[in-house]
Design a protein around this motif. Structure first.
Motif, PDB file in Angstrom:
ATOM      1  N   HIS A  90       6.563  -3.916  -0.763  1.00 37.79           N
ATOM      2  CA  HIS A  90       5.973  -5.213  -1.103  1.00 37.79           C
ATOM      3  C   HIS A  90       6.671  -6.317  -0.304  1.00 37.79           C
ATOM      4  O   HIS A  90       6.009  -7.191   0.271  1.00 37.79           O
ATOM      5  CB  HIS A  90       6.099  -5.470  -2.612  1.00 37.79           C
ATOM      6  CG  HIS A  90       5.384  -6.691  -3.073  1.00 37.79           C
ATOM      7  ND1 HIS A  90       4.031  -6.699  -3.339  1.00 37.79           N
ATOM      8  CD2 HIS A  90       5.822  -7.948  -3.316  1.00 37.79           C
ATOM      9  CE1 HIS A  90       3.680  -7.915  -3.726  1.00 37.79           C
ATOM     10  NE2 HIS A  90       4.748  -8.689  -3.722  1.00 37.79           N
ATOM     11  N   ARG A  91       7.984  -6.256  -0.239  1.00 34.09           N
ATOM     12  CA  ARG A  91       8.754  -7.223   0.559  1.00 34.09           C
ATOM     13  C   ARG A  91       8.406  -7.091   2.035  1.00 34.09           C
ATOM     14  O   ARG A  91       8.252  -8.089   2.740  1.00 34.09           O
ATOM     15  CB  ARG A  91      10.249  -6.996   0.374  1.00 34.09           C
ATOM     16  CG  ARG A  91      10.797  -7.553  -0.882  1.00 34.09           C
ATOM     17  CD  ARG A  91      12.337  -7.416  -0.858  1.00 34.09           C
ATOM     18  NE  ARG A  91      12.794  -7.085  -2.179  1.00 34.09           N
ATOM     19  CZ  ARG A  91      13.059  -5.871  -2.634  1.00 34.09           C
ATOM     20  NH1 ARG A  91      12.964  -4.831  -1.855  1.00 34.09           N
ATOM     21  NH2 ARG A  91      13.446  -5.683  -3.870  1.00 34.09           N
ATOM     22  N   LEU A  92       8.303  -5.864   2.509  1.00 34.28           N
ATOM     23  CA  LEU A  92       7.984  -5.629   3.917  1.00 34.28           C
ATOM     24  C   LEU A  92       6.664  -6.286   4.293  1.00 34.28           C
ATOM     25  O   LEU A  92       6.576  -6.963   5.325  1.00 34.28           O
ATOM     26  CB  LEU A  92       7.921  -4.132   4.206  1.00 34.28           C
ATOM     27  CG  LEU A  92       7.425  -3.758   5.605  1.00 34.28           C
ATOM     28  CD1 LEU A  92       8.442  -4.174   6.664  1.00 34.28           C
ATOM     29  CD2 LEU A  92       7.131  -2.278   5.685  1.00 34.28           C
ATOM     30  N   TYR A  93       5.632  -6.113   3.475  1.00 32.97           N
ATOM     31  CA  TYR A  93       4.337  -6.694   3.797  1.00 32.97           C
ATOM     32  C   TYR A  93       4.384  -8.216   3.767  1.00 32.97           C
ATOM     33  O   TYR A  93       3.730  -8.881   4.570  1.00 32.97           O
ATOM     34  CB  TYR A  93       3.252  -6.167   2.858  1.00 32.97           C
ATOM     35  CG  TYR A  93       2.873  -4.740   3.170  1.00 32.97           C
ATOM     36  CD1 TYR A  93       2.434  -4.379   4.430  1.00 32.97           C
ATOM     37  CD2 TYR A  93       2.960  -3.749   2.203  1.00 32.97           C
ATOM     38  CE1 TYR A  93       2.095  -3.075   4.726  1.00 32.97           C
ATOM     39  CE2 TYR A  93       2.619  -2.442   2.488  1.00 32.97           C
ATOM     40  CZ  TYR A  93       2.187  -2.111   3.756  1.00 32.97           C
ATOM     41  OH  TYR A  93       1.853  -0.821   4.051  1.00 32.97           O
ATOM     42  N   ALA A 133      -0.159  -5.587  -0.121  1.00 34.03           N
ATOM     43  CA  ALA A 133       0.957  -6.036  -0.966  1.00 34.03           C
ATOM     44  C   ALA A 133       0.545  -6.132  -2.426  1.00 34.03           C
ATOM     45  O   ALA A 133       1.325  -5.812  -3.315  1.00 34.03           O
ATOM     46  CB  ALA A 133       1.469  -7.390  -0.465  1.00 34.03           C
ATOM     47  N   MET A 134      -0.704  -6.545  -2.670  1.00 30.64           N
ATOM     48  CA  MET A 134      -1.198  -6.617  -4.061  1.00 30.64           C
ATOM     49  C   MET A 134      -1.283  -5.224  -4.672  1.00 30.64           C
ATOM     50  O   MET A 134      -0.951  -5.051  -5.855  1.00 30.64           O
ATOM     51  CB  MET A 134      -2.587  -7.282  -4.090  1.00 30.64           C
ATOM     52  CG  MET A 134      -2.564  -8.754  -3.764  1.00 30.64           C
ATOM     53  SD  MET A 134      -4.193  -9.433  -3.411  1.00 30.64           S
ATOM     54  CE  MET A 134      -5.090  -9.065  -4.894  1.00 30.64           C
ATOM     55  N   ILE A 135      -1.700  -4.262  -3.901  1.00 34.63           N
ATOM     56  CA  ILE A 135      -1.829  -2.882  -4.400  1.00 34.63           C
ATOM     57  C   ILE A 135      -0.451  -2.317  -4.756  1.00 34.63           C
ATOM     58  O   ILE A 135      -0.308  -1.588  -5.739  1.00 34.63           O
ATOM     59  CB  ILE A 135      -2.537  -2.000  -3.371  1.00 34.63           C
ATOM     60  CG1 ILE A 135      -4.005  -2.399  -3.255  1.00 34.63           C
ATOM     61  CG2 ILE A 135      -2.411  -0.529  -3.712  1.00 34.63           C
ATOM     62  CD1 ILE A 135      -4.752  -1.754  -2.114  1.00 34.63           C
ATOM     63  N   LEU A 136       0.556  -2.689  -3.993  1.00 31.77           N
ATOM     64  CA  LEU A 136       1.898  -2.157  -4.206  1.00 31.77           C
ATOM     65  C   LEU A 136       2.620  -2.798  -5.383  1.00 31.77           C
ATOM     66  O   LEU A 136       3.615  -2.275  -5.848  1.00 31.77           O
ATOM     67  CB  LEU A 136       2.738  -2.326  -2.949  1.00 31.77           C
ATOM     68  CG  LEU A 136       2.333  -1.443  -1.794  1.00 31.77           C
ATOM     69  CD1 LEU A 136       3.109  -1.817  -0.544  1.00 31.77           C
ATOM     70  CD2 LEU A 136       2.547   0.012  -2.130  1.00 31.77           C
TER      71      LEU A 136
END
Length: 137
Positions: A90-93, A133-136
């Motif tokens: 999530h941070r990566l995206y 990111a929302m999916i994660l």
């Protein structure tokens, strides 16, 4: 039965501000996705129809890309204030989206004859990163 004053006291204080910020972060993710998807569609259309080009397009793209920065800043504040871990991906995206904005901007002069295509692809990419990111989360 709990009185209304007791219910209100549950939601009062700094913790409620953080949770409302978390809710805003969740809902604002849709603004990021939709703004960048619309910007991508508009820029793609502007490549084929020069009448769609102009300061309005570039202003909208700047605002759409600004939503990415706002969302990442809100996410960083949340992670530092609330003891939750959104996950490394999530941070990566989130940070990849900021890097993508910088890369798109860096290529604007080299692709001056196809600038609208650059921003169309970049905007769609940003929308896709936001969805991922929302999916994660």
């Amino acid at each position: 039965m709990i009185g209304s004053q007791s219910i209100l006291s549950i939601f009062a204080g700094p913790a409620s501000a953080l949770w409302s910020l978390a809710g805003f972060h969740d809902r604002f993710s849709w603004v990021v996705v939709l703004a960048n998807a619309v910007a991508g569609g508009w820029a793609l259309g502007a490549h084929f129809r020069p009448g769609l080009r102009g300061w309005q397009l570039w202003t909208f793209i700047a605002v759409a890309q600004g939503t990415v920065f706002a969302q990442v800043i809100i996410g960083v504040v949340l992670e530092n204030r609330i003891e939750t871990d959104p996950g490394d991906l999530h941070r990566l995206y989130g940070f990849a989206a900021i890097a993508a904005v910088a890369i798109i901007y860096a290529y604007r002069l080299q692709m001056a004859d196809r600038r609208e295509l650059l921003y169309a692809g970049g905007s769609f990419f940003l929308a896709g990163l936001a969805v991922r990111a929302m999916i994660l989360s």
